[in-house]
Design a protein around this motif. Sequence first.
Motif, PDB file in Angstrom:
ATOM      1  N   SER A 155      33.162  41.566  43.682  1.00  0.00           N
ATOM      2  CA  SER A 155      32.876  42.759  44.082  1.00  0.00           C
ATOM      3  C   SER A 155      30.803  43.331  44.265  1.00  0.00           C
ATOM      4  O   SER A 155      30.690  43.214  42.618  1.00  0.00           O
ATOM      5  CB  SER A 155      33.220  44.130  42.929  1.00  0.00           C
ATOM      6  N   VAL A 156      30.122  43.208  45.281  1.00  0.00           N
ATOM      7  CA  VAL A 156      29.131  43.866  45.553  1.00  0.00           C
ATOM      8  C   VAL A 156      29.147  45.320  44.245  1.00  0.00           C
ATOM      9  O   VAL A 156      28.314  45.986  44.551  1.00  0.00           O
ATOM     10  CB  VAL A 156      28.747  43.972  46.272  1.00  0.00           C
ATOM     11  N   CYS A 157      29.840  45.755  45.532  1.00  0.00           N
ATOM     12  CA  CYS A 157      30.985  47.058  44.586  1.00  0.00           C
ATOM     13  C   CYS A 157      30.287  47.822  43.494  1.00  0.00           C
ATOM     14  O   CYS A 157      29.567  48.928  42.579  1.00  0.00           O
ATOM     15  CB  CYS A 157      32.370  47.817  45.000  1.00  0.00           C
ATOM     16  N   GLU A 167      27.990  46.724  41.672  1.00  0.00           N
ATOM     17  CA  GLU A 167      26.542  46.256  41.817  1.00  0.00           C
ATOM     18  C   GLU A 167      25.686  47.083  40.013  1.00  0.00           C
ATOM     19  O   GLU A 167      25.039  46.176  39.376  1.00  0.00           O
ATOM     20  CB  GLU A 167      25.858  47.159  42.375  1.00  0.00           C
ATOM     21  N   HIS A 179      37.566  49.302  49.039  1.00  0.00           N
ATOM     22  CA  HIS A 179      36.915  48.207  48.067  1.00  0.00           C
ATOM     23  C   HIS A 179      36.416  47.038  49.145  1.00  0.00           C
ATOM     24  O   HIS A 179      35.292  46.688  48.964  1.00  0.00           O
ATOM     25  CB  HIS A 179      37.578  46.909  47.693  1.00  0.00           C
ATOM     26  N   ARG A 180      36.414  46.727  50.390  1.00  0.00           N
ATOM     27  CA  ARG A 180      35.944  45.564  51.653  1.00  0.00           C
ATOM     28  C   ARG A 180      34.982  47.074  52.094  1.00  0.00           C
ATOM     29  O   ARG A 180      33.428  46.555  52.305  1.00  0.00           O
ATOM     30  CB  ARG A 180      36.771  45.353  52.305  1.00  0.00           C
ATOM     31  N   GLU A 206      31.799  46.952  49.606  1.00  0.00           N
ATOM     32  CA  GLU A 206      31.591  45.734  49.567  1.00  0.00           C
ATOM     33  C   GLU A 206      29.773  45.637  50.592  1.00  0.00           C
ATOM     34  O   GLU A 206      28.744  45.335  50.605  1.00  0.00           O
ATOM     35  CB  GLU A 206      32.159  44.809  49.659  1.00  0.00           C
ATOM     36  N   LEU A 243      26.094  45.846  50.888  1.00  0.00           N
ATOM     37  CA  LEU A 243      25.357  44.840  51.048  1.00  0.00           C
ATOM     38  C   LEU A 243      24.838  44.982  51.895  1.00  0.00           C
ATOM     39  O   LEU A 243      23.566  44.515  52.349  1.00  0.00           O
ATOM     40  CB  LEU A 243      25.967  44.070  52.057  1.00  0.00           C
ATOM     41  N   ILE A 290      27.138  38.090  48.669  1.00  0.00           N
ATOM     42  CA  ILE A 290      27.998  38.770  47.995  1.00  0.00           C
ATOM     43  C   ILE A 290      28.309  38.889  46.294  1.00  0.00           C
ATOM     44  O   ILE A 290      28.256  39.305  45.458  1.00  0.00           O
ATOM     45  CB  ILE A 290      29.159  38.873  48.677  1.00  0.00           C
ATOM     46  N   ARG A 323      28.015  40.160  42.746  1.00  0.00           N
ATOM     47  CA  ARG A 323      29.622  40.321  42.392  1.00  0.00           C
ATOM     48  C   ARG A 323      29.420  39.662  40.522  1.00  0.00           C
ATOM     49  O   ARG A 323      29.413  40.193  40.061  1.00  0.00           O
ATOM     50  CB  ARG A 323      30.687  39.849  42.692  1.00  0.00           C
ATOM     51  N   GLU A 362      26.603  53.503  46.158  1.00  0.00           N
ATOM     52  CA  GLU A 362      27.951  53.970  45.423  1.00  0.00           C
ATOM     53  C   GLU A 362      28.086  55.478  44.837  1.00  0.00           C
ATOM     54  O   GLU A 362      28.979  55.477  45.399  1.00  0.00           O
ATOM     55  CB  GLU A 362      28.132  53.097  44.081  1.00  0.00           C
TER      56      GLU A 362
END
Lengths: 161, 161
Positions: free
Chosen positions: A2-4, A6, B32-33, B36, B40, B53, B57, B127
């Motif tokens: 997950s870049v989420c 971060e 989630h996708r 992300e 990005l 990505i 992560r 976020e």
Amino acid sequence: MSVCDEVRQDGDPRDHGGQGRQNLALLCFYPHRAMEARLLATLAAEGFDDLTIAQGRIAARIGPGGTRLTDLAAQALVTKQTANHLVDQLERAGYVRRVPDPTDGRARLVQIAGRGQAVVALARRVEAEVEAEWTAHLGEEVTAQLRAALERLREITDPYR
Amino acid sequence: MSVCDEVRQDGDPRDHGGQGRQNLALLCFYPHRAMEARLLATLAAEGFDDLTIAQGRIAARIGPGGTRLTDLAAQALVTKQTANHLVDQLERAGYVRRVPDPTDGRARLVQIAGRGQAVVALARRVEAEVEAEWTAHLGEEVTAQLRAALERLREITDPYR
DNA sequence: ACCATTTAGTCAGGTGGTCTGACCATCGTC
DNA sequence: GACGATGGTCAGACCACCTGACTAAATGGT
């Protein structure tokens, strides 16, 4: 993955787990990863050990009557080339077949073929099993709330709803 | 992307979207996708266009005081080799640095370096922004329920909790 | 009918992420 | 101080995925 995520807000040097408030997207990721891993492991254990994650992601989006390559690619968020490549592999392994689309001479429909039926049935069983475990952990009511919230969230997070 | 969604229960031939009851894991995947992708894209737009990505992560799991490669690999569920490779790239790009672990001569701690600080700050902002949008869509109460349910679910789906 | 535009799919080439296997250095312990 | 476990690296390979360029069929306007 997950870049989420971060970021981590907790402040423990050398921390290994992360007890702080995690962002929602990251929290969404854990169940997804767990299901994927479980599914892949079970399929492999039952003899379908030639399936890869990417192949599953494409195959999962094939509708009952077959689905066009372009649609598969769009839903899985990959390029047509990538989808085509994966469908090639699935076809070679006997999981799917390509038939001409009767309504469009350019197009072909990707359909689940003989060997694929067995995988779908097994995958369905495993999915139900895992969901049952989750429900047992959370309780019926919370699970229902969770599903409802995720479905509403999907309205703004899934471009192919 | 998801082996999870190995299955679709809806019965519309040639369906393109899937309106049927989706399994929970797949529902977890969409947010989630979305996060992300958003993260990005924003990072790239702000000049951090050399981040991938996979790098994100790994980087996301670096704790405030630095984290060992082995721990990063374990948490991200990749091999040490993969993690090492990604850290190499991050280090070359100036996002992280490796310092010797004072408590263990074998180990080195991966720490966020100068350029990485800026990314972390930006990522945190994005976020928060995205979560705010989700909360606006769902409402405060449902969002809180969602978070609580996901946190409980993490107890049984995250091996590195 | 005809041509321009769009859409479905394929081909070629390349990068990045990931793995397995083998290996070295250090730690902790008996 | 020797030995198994652990942290990390190196080498080689495969898979997933992308961009760019292309063919064939459908669609729409004149």
